[in-house]
Enzyme design. Structure first.
Site, short mmCIF file in Angstrom:
data_model
loop_
_atom_site.label_atom_id
_atom_site.label_comp_id
_atom_site.label_asym_id
_atom_site.label_seq_id
_atom_site.Cartn_x
_atom_site.Cartn_y
_atom_site.Cartn_z
N SER A 1 0.82 -1.20 0.00
CA SER A 1 0.00 0.00 0.00
C SER A 1 0.87 1.26 0.00
CB SER A 1 -0.95 -0.06 1.20
OG SER A 1 -2.13 0.62 0.89
N LYS B 1 4.05 2.10 -2.58
CA LYS B 1 4.40 3.31 -3.34
C LYS B 1 5.86 3.66 -3.05
CE LYS B 1 -0.15 5.19 -1.83
NZ LYS B 1 -1.22 4.57 -2.51
N TRP C 1 -10.38 0.34 -4.44
CA TRP C 1 -9.80 1.65 -4.11
C TRP C 1 -8.43 1.79 -4.78
CZ3 TRP C 1 -11.30 6.14 -2.58
CH2 TRP C 1 -10.50 7.00 -1.82
N HIS D 1 -7.75 -5.79 1.02
CA HIS D 1 -6.50 -5.04 1.09
C HIS D 1 -5.61 -5.57 2.22
CE1 HIS D 1 -4.13 -1.50 0.29
NE2 HIS D 1 -4.23 -1.06 1.53
C1 GCU Z 1 -5.23 4.81 2.26
C2 GCU Z 1 -4.73 5.58 1.05
C3 GCU Z 1 -4.06 4.64 0.05
C4 GCU Z 1 -3.00 3.81 0.75
C5 GCU Z 1 -3.61 3.10 1.94
C6 GCU Z 1 -2.59 2.30 2.77
O1 GCU Z 1 -6.27 3.98 1.87
O2 GCU Z 1 -5.84 6.23 0.50
O3 GCU Z 1 -3.47 5.38 -0.98
O4 GCU Z 1 -2.43 2.93 -0.17
O5 GCU Z 1 -4.17 4.06 2.80
O6 GCU Z 1 -1.44 2.67 2.86
O7 GCU Z 1 -3.00 1.29 3.35
#
Ligand code: GCU
Length: 418
Positions: free
Chosen positions: A257, A261, A348, A399
């Site tokens: 997540s 990134k 998402w 997720h």
């Molecule tokens: C939030 C955010 C995402 C990210 C996520 C996470 O949902 O909007 O962009 O990837 O957190 O880090 O679990």
């Protein structure tokens, strides 16, 4: 028919909640910036989950230089196109690491050669960073397999969840970081907490590594937390390549997540990483921004203003103006190994947009002469595909990063890294 529609709508409105893991995670930064489902669902403030509503878009060209020259081989890629793209991401998305000099030292705090009932060696290492009077410590945990008898390939996780998932004593075990299983397969496992490098909240860039290195006033391309976490991964790699139990040329950086990134950016900035794993990195990670599916630039750059450079914000509701899209971020790993995975219920994070991004990055990987071709259509659930140096799967469920994901990372690494 009507009730079916209502059911679909309910699921679509609730998806952001599951996808963002509101109940599953409890990090400080998360709580501070997460919005409620009600807010997400307000009229005019909803997110697109309809493939039919994805706008038509044209991705910026990957293999044409800014001077209009076609990139036909790895030399041109490495010498001109790759640096150009890297610069564009520094300027417009993640920001630039300041040039401030700093000191760095490693201290192995403890070594246990009989960890995991003798299967592994466990080291706890302090990575000390200082500049002027200020200092911070990145706490690195490293397990390496004893059976190998030679330096082992290692997965380095950028941990965005906290110690309950990455307990070095192994009293608490979590699929998020399955050390025992990796050791059994001949892989080392390393982890550090993103919070050691930069806290995950909007603190005006006053703490963490910013307090040490940000000497000049901030500008539109000053680095945010994702770049800071990626930088932290590189400092861990600085240590790992000195450890005789680690195959320094076979270190994979992994993140889930927001950590995914950061892992993609770490691998882009630091070519010493032999492999990058992006687990459900979504918006600002693997997912194509121009699709505007699920989380958008507008939303992420307002909810998490500390993650990116401030220039990124100008592309909210203005994706076509961005000189890059995320296939170019994925391509920055080429010709090294890249693994992307998604979860079916994590809309998402736009699984299809992440796959299309990978698919669109493949031409850069193919420049190396290794055939990295993958099909244009996303593979079915739970079916891994590997095309030379790139791999992908979409798992059923929500997720998270699970043992079944890690098993696939290792299946891929068995081919692409060993
Ligand atoms: C939030 C955010 C995402 C990210 C996520 C996470 O949902 O909007 O962009 O990837 O957190 O880090 O679990």
């Amino acid at each position: 028919m009507r009730s079916l529609y209502r059911l679909f709508l309910t699921v679509a409105l609730l998806l952001p909640m599951f996808a963002t893991g509101i109940s599953a995670q409890d990090e400080e930064g998360w709580k501070a910036s997460e919005k409620t489902v009600q807010e997400l669902s307000k009229p005019g403030n909803t997110f697109n989950y309809y493939e039919a509503k994805v706008p038509s878009y044209i991705l910026p060209q990957l293999l044409v230089t800014s001077a209009g020259k076609k990139v036909g081989d790895m030399n041109i890629w490495n010498e001109s196109r790759r640096p150009e793209i890297l610069e564009l991401f520094r300027k417009n998305v993640f920001g630039r690491v300041p040039e401030t000099s700093f000191e760095k030292s490693f201290k192995v705090i403890s070594t246990d050669k009989k960890a995991l009932n003798g299967a592994a060696t466990l080291k706890l290492i302090d990575i000390n960073i200082s500049s002027d009077e200020k200092a911070l410590v990145i706490h690195l945990t490293l397990f390496t397999p004893n059976k190998a008898g030679k330096p082992a390939p290692v997965f380095l996780l950028i941990d965005n969840r906290g110690p309950a998932n990455t307990d070095p004593s192994r009293k608490v075990k979590s699929e998020f970081w399955p050390v025992e299983e990796a050791i059994a397969r001949g892989y080392g496992m390393a982890v550090f907490s993103n919070a050691d490098v930069d806290p995950d909240n909007f603190d005006g860039f006053k703490n963490g590594i910013h307090a040490l290195l940000d000497k000049k006033p901030r500008t539109g391309d000053s680095w945010g937390a994702l770049a800071a976490w990626g930088w932290g991964a590189s400092r861990c790699l600085d240590y790992l390549i000195t450890d005789k139990d680690v195959a320094g040329s076979k270190v994979a950086v992994v993140g889930h997540s927001r950590g995914g990134k950061a892992a993609l950016w770490a691998g882009a900035e630091d070519q010493r990483f032999a492999m990058v794993v992006s687990n459900e990195s979504g918006c600002g990670g693997a997912a194509l921004a121009r699709r505007q599916y699920g989380e958008t630039i507008e939303r992420i750059s307002t909810s998490f203003p500390h993650w990116f450079c401030s220039n990124y914000r100008s592309y909210g509701n203005n994706e076509d103006a961005m000189p890059v899209d995320m296939h170019m971020l994925l391509a920055l790993t080429a010709p090294r190994a890249l693994y992307v995975d998604c979860a079916a219920e994590d809309l998402w994070g736009d699984p299809r947009g992440s796959y299309l991004s990978l698919y669109s990055a493949v031409p850069a990987f193919n420049l190396s002469g290794t055939n990295c071709t993958i099909p244009e259509n996303m593979p079915p659930l739970n079916k891994q595909i590997i095309g030379g140096k790139v791999g992908f799967h979409i798992r059923d469920g929500g997720h998270n990063m699970l043992l079944s994901d890690w098993n696939r990372f290792m299946d891929f690494a068995d081919i692409a890294l060993k």
